[in-house]
Write a protein that holds these residues in place. Structure first.
Motif, PDB file in Angstrom:
ATOM      1  N   LEU A  24      38.529  47.947  46.642  1.00  0.00           N
ATOM      2  CA  LEU A  24      39.553  46.900  46.670  1.00  0.00           C
ATOM      3  C   LEU A  24      40.839  47.376  47.342  1.00  0.00           C
ATOM      4  CD1 LEU A  24      39.129  45.453  43.056  1.00  0.00           C
ATOM      5  CD2 LEU A  24      38.132  44.611  45.195  1.00  0.00           C
ATOM      6  N   SER A  25      40.748  48.462  48.090  1.00  0.00           N
ATOM      7  CA  SER A  25      41.909  48.965  48.810  1.00  0.00           C
ATOM      8  C   SER A  25      42.452  47.868  49.728  1.00  0.00           C
ATOM      9  CB  SER A  25      41.508  50.186  49.648  1.00  0.00           C
ATOM     10  OG  SER A  25      42.585  50.634  50.437  1.00  0.00           O
ATOM     11  N   GLY A  26      43.736  47.602  49.610  1.00  0.00           N
ATOM     12  CA  GLY A  26      44.345  46.566  50.439  1.00  0.00           C
ATOM     13  C   GLY A  26      44.419  45.205  49.772  1.00  0.00           C
ATOM     14  N   CYS A  27      43.747  45.053  48.637  1.00  0.00           N
ATOM     15  CA  CYS A  27      43.783  43.770  47.907  1.00  0.00           C
ATOM     16  C   CYS A  27      44.972  43.791  46.949  1.00  0.00           C
ATOM     17  CB  CYS A  27      42.474  43.557  47.142  1.00  0.00           C
ATOM     18  SG  CYS A  27      41.015  43.443  48.202  1.00  0.00           S
ATOM     19  N   GLU A  28      46.133  43.513  47.476  1.00  0.00           N
ATOM     20  CA  GLU A  28      47.374  43.669  46.726  1.00  0.00           C
ATOM     21  C   GLU A  28      47.536  42.673  45.580  1.00  0.00           C
ATOM     22  OE1 GLU A  28      49.226  46.186  47.225  1.00  0.00           O
ATOM     23  OE2 GLU A  28      48.252  46.880  49.064  1.00  0.00           O
ATOM     24  N   ASN A  29      46.794  41.561  45.648  1.00  0.00           N
ATOM     25  CA  ASN A  29      46.942  40.526  44.607  1.00  0.00           C
ATOM     26  C   ASN A  29      45.929  40.672  43.478  1.00  0.00           C
ATOM     27  OD1 ASN A  29      44.770  39.834  46.215  1.00  0.00           O
ATOM     28  ND2 ASN A  29      45.188  37.639  46.183  1.00  0.00           N
ATOM     29  N   VAL A  30      45.251  41.831  43.421  1.00  0.00           N
ATOM     30  CA  VAL A  30      44.245  42.079  42.380  1.00  0.00           C
ATOM     31  C   VAL A  30      44.766  43.091  41.370  1.00  0.00           C
ATOM     32  CG1 VAL A  30      41.934  42.974  41.872  1.00  0.00           C
ATOM     33  CG2 VAL A  30      42.305  41.570  43.917  1.00  0.00           C
ATOM     34  N   GLU A  31      44.630  42.745  40.093  1.00  0.00           N
ATOM     35  CA  GLU A  31      44.966  43.667  39.001  1.00  0.00           C
ATOM     36  C   GLU A  31      43.692  43.923  38.204  1.00  0.00           C
ATOM     37  OE1 GLU A  31      47.718  43.927  34.937  1.00  0.00           O
ATOM     38  OE2 GLU A  31      47.687  42.084  36.138  1.00  0.00           O
ATOM     39  N   VAL A  32      43.244  45.163  38.186  1.00  0.00           N
ATOM     40  CA  VAL A  32      42.054  45.533  37.423  1.00  0.00           C
ATOM     41  C   VAL A  32      42.502  46.039  36.059  1.00  0.00           C
ATOM     42  CG1 VAL A  32      39.974  46.945  37.324  1.00  0.00           C
ATOM     43  CG2 VAL A  32      40.812  46.129  39.538  1.00  0.00           C
ATOM     44  N   VAL A  33      41.994  45.404  35.022  1.00  0.00           N
ATOM     45  CA  VAL A  33      42.421  45.723  33.652  1.00  0.00           C
ATOM     46  C   VAL A  33      41.236  46.266  32.865  1.00  0.00           C
ATOM     47  CG1 VAL A  33      43.393  44.797  31.521  1.00  0.00           C
ATOM     48  CG2 VAL A  33      44.131  43.873  33.742  1.00  0.00           C
ATOM     49  N   HIS A  34      41.449  47.392  32.197  1.00  0.00           N
ATOM     50  CA  HIS A  34      40.397  47.921  31.326  1.00  0.00           C
ATOM     51  C   HIS A  34      40.381  47.104  30.047  1.00  0.00           C
ATOM     52  CE1 HIS A  34      38.729  50.908  28.316  1.00  0.00           C
ATOM     53  NE2 HIS A  34      37.762  50.754  29.210  1.00  0.00           N
ATOM     54  N   ALA A  35      39.333  46.294  29.875  1.00  0.00           N
ATOM     55  CA  ALA A  35      39.312  45.379  28.733  1.00  0.00           C
ATOM     56  C   ALA A  35      37.900  44.945  28.406  1.00  0.00           C
ATOM     57  CB  ALA A  35      40.167  44.143  29.035  1.00  0.00           C
ATOM     58  N   ASP A  36      37.676  44.710  27.135  1.00  0.00           N
ATOM     59  CA  ASP A  36      36.456  44.100  26.625  1.00  0.00           C
ATOM     60  C   ASP A  36      36.751  42.615  26.493  1.00  0.00           C
ATOM     61  OD1 ASP A  36      34.389  43.040  25.096  1.00  0.00           O
ATOM     62  OD2 ASP A  36      34.346  44.695  23.654  1.00  0.00           O
ATOM     63  N   ALA A  90      40.879  37.126  48.752  1.00  0.00           N
ATOM     64  CA  ALA A  90      41.168  36.405  49.990  1.00  0.00           C
ATOM     65  C   ALA A  90      41.405  34.923  49.746  1.00  0.00           C
ATOM     66  CB  ALA A  90      40.019  36.589  50.984  1.00  0.00           C
ATOM     67  N   SER A  91      40.912  34.407  48.605  1.00  0.00           N
ATOM     68  CA  SER A  91      40.988  32.959  48.343  1.00  0.00           C
ATOM     69  C   SER A  91      42.061  32.572  47.340  1.00  0.00           C
ATOM     70  CB  SER A  91      39.632  32.459  47.823  1.00  0.00           C
ATOM     71  OG  SER A  91      38.611  32.696  48.762  1.00  0.00           O
ATOM     72  N   ALA A  92      42.323  33.445  46.366  1.00  0.00           N
ATOM     73  CA  ALA A  92      43.222  33.106  45.254  1.00  0.00           C
ATOM     74  C   ALA A  92      44.626  33.666  45.452  1.00  0.00           C
ATOM     75  CB  ALA A  92      42.641  33.639  43.951  1.00  0.00           C
ATOM     76  N   GLY A  93      45.549  33.175  44.644  1.00  0.00           N
ATOM     77  CA  GLY A  93      46.904  33.722  44.660  1.00  0.00           C
ATOM     78  C   GLY A  93      46.966  35.050  43.921  1.00  0.00           C
ATOM     79  N   LYS A  94      46.232  35.121  42.796  1.00  0.00           N
ATOM     80  CA  LYS A  94      46.227  36.330  41.969  1.00  0.00           C
ATOM     81  C   LYS A  94      44.879  36.453  41.275  1.00  0.00           C
ATOM     82  CE  LYS A  94      48.703  38.420  38.027  1.00  0.00           C
ATOM     83  NZ  LYS A  94      49.796  38.219  37.044  1.00  0.00           N
TER      84      LYS A  94
END
Length: 280
Positions: free
Chosen positions: A89-101, A67-71
Motif C-alpha cells: 500500500l506504499s503511496g496510498c496516503e488515504n489508507v489507515e491500517v488498524v490492528h483490530a478484531d 483509488a476510489s474512496a476518500g478514506k
C-alpha cells in the motif's frame, strides 16, 4: 506496481516477508480483479466516502479502494501482515491500517467519527455469521455493507419463505437490510483455493422496519425458537419462547396459521403476527 492478483506475486510477497497463510484466520487471497471492481462499483464508492474494510489481507482490495474512496480504514487482526501491507500500500496516503478484531471493534464509533461510512470486505468463513450479526446491530448503521462470504451462507441469507435454506439468519438480515447478490465467485479465484465457492452480497440497512412488531425482542425470540428445532412443528418449537402450548395454540389458531407448519414456511410478517399475538 506489483500485481496483487497473481498467485506467483502473492507467493513472492509471502516469501519476501516470511508470511504464511493461517488457516485459523481463513486467509484466502482473491486473484480476480474483476470481482474487486464489481464489489466497489456495487457499493457505489466515491471520493466522498469513508470505507471500513474488514480483513485487507495483502491489500488487493484496499489498493483499489484507495483509488476510489476518500478514506479507507482497514481492520486487520494479523500483525504479521502489517509489513506486507506497508509494502503493497506504499503511496496510498488515504489508507489507515488498524490492528483490530472486528468482533471487538466499535464499528459504530468509527462511523460516527467519520460522519458515515460504507463497510466492505472478504469475510473469513469461520466467523462470517458473527461478523454479519455484529454489523446488523451497529449504530449508527453503515451506509451499506458489501461483503464476500461462503456461497452457502449467502444462499441462506437470501432464502425466502418456503425454502429449505431459510433460517434465523435469513430473517435477521432481511429484517434489518435490503439484500442483493452482486456476484458469485468460484473457489479458483483465490490463492490458496478454498474448498467452497463464494458470493458477494450487498446489504443496505433499512430506514424503517419491514413489518410491524409490538416487541422486537419477542419477534426475534419467536424466530430463534422456530428455527431452533427445525424438525418440530410451530406448535411445539415455539415453546422455546417461554409461552405455554395453550397460549401458542390459541395464537396460531386466531391468526389462521396451521399448528403443524414449520418455521421455514413462514413469512417475516407471519412471524411478526405471531409475536404480536403472543405479546397481547
Amino acid at each position: 506496481m506489483i500485481d496483487l492478483y497473481s498467485p506467483k506475486s502473492i507467493r513472492a510477497i509471502a516469501d519476501r516477508f516470511g508470511f504464511r497463510n493461517r488457516k485459523s484466520l481463513g486467509q484466502n487471497f482473491l486473484t480476480d480483479r474483476n470481482v474487486v471492481l464489481e464489489m466497489i462499483a456495487s457499493a457505489g464508492i466515491t471520493k466522498d466516502d469513508t470505507v471500513i474494510e474488514i480483513g485487507p489481507g495483502i491489500g488487493a482490495l484496499t489498493r483499489e479502494l484507495s483509488a476510489s474512496a476518500g478514506k479507507v480504514i482497514a481492520l486487520e487482526i494479523d500483525r504479521d501482515l502489517f509489513p506486507v501491507l506497508e509494502f503493497t500500500l506504499s503511496g496510498c496516503e488515504n489508507v489507515e491500517v488498524v490492528h483490530a478484531d472486528v468482533l471487538k471493534t466499535d464499528i459504530g464509533e468509527l462511523i460516527r467519527e467519520n460522519g458515515g461510512a460504507k463497510v466492505i470486505g472478504n469475510l473469513p468463513y469461520y466467523i462470517t455469521t458473527p461478523i454479519i450479526m455484529r454489523l446488523l446491530e451497529t449504530r449508527p448503521a453503515p451506509d451499506n455493507i458489501t461483503i464476500m462470504m461462503q456461497k452457502e451462507v449467502a444462499e441462506r441469507i437470501l432464502a425466502e419463505a418456503g425454502s429449505t435454506e431459510r433460517g434465523a439468519l435469513s430473517v435477521a438480515v432481511q429484517y434489518h437490510c435490503e439484500t442483493e447478490e452482486v456476484i458469485e465467485v468460484p473457489r479458483e479465484s483465490f490463492s490458496p483455493a478454498p474448498k467452497v465457492d463464494s458470493a458477494v452480497l450487498k446489504l443496505t440497512p433499512r430506514k424503517e422496519s419491514p413489518v410491524r412488531t409490538d416487541d422486537k425482542e419477542l419477534f426475534f425470540r419467536c424466530v430463534r425458537a422456530g428455527f431452533g428445532q427445525r424438525r418440530k412443528t410451530l406448535y411445539n418449537s415455539l415453546t422455546g419462547t417461554g409461552y405455554s402450548k395453550e397460549k401458542i395454540g390459541a395464537a396460531l389458531d386466531s391468526l389462521g396459521i396451521e399448528r403443524n407448519r414449520r418455521a421455514e414456511t413462514l413469512t417475516m410478517q407471519e412471524f411478526a403476527d405471531i409475536a404480536n399475538e403472543l405479546g397481547r
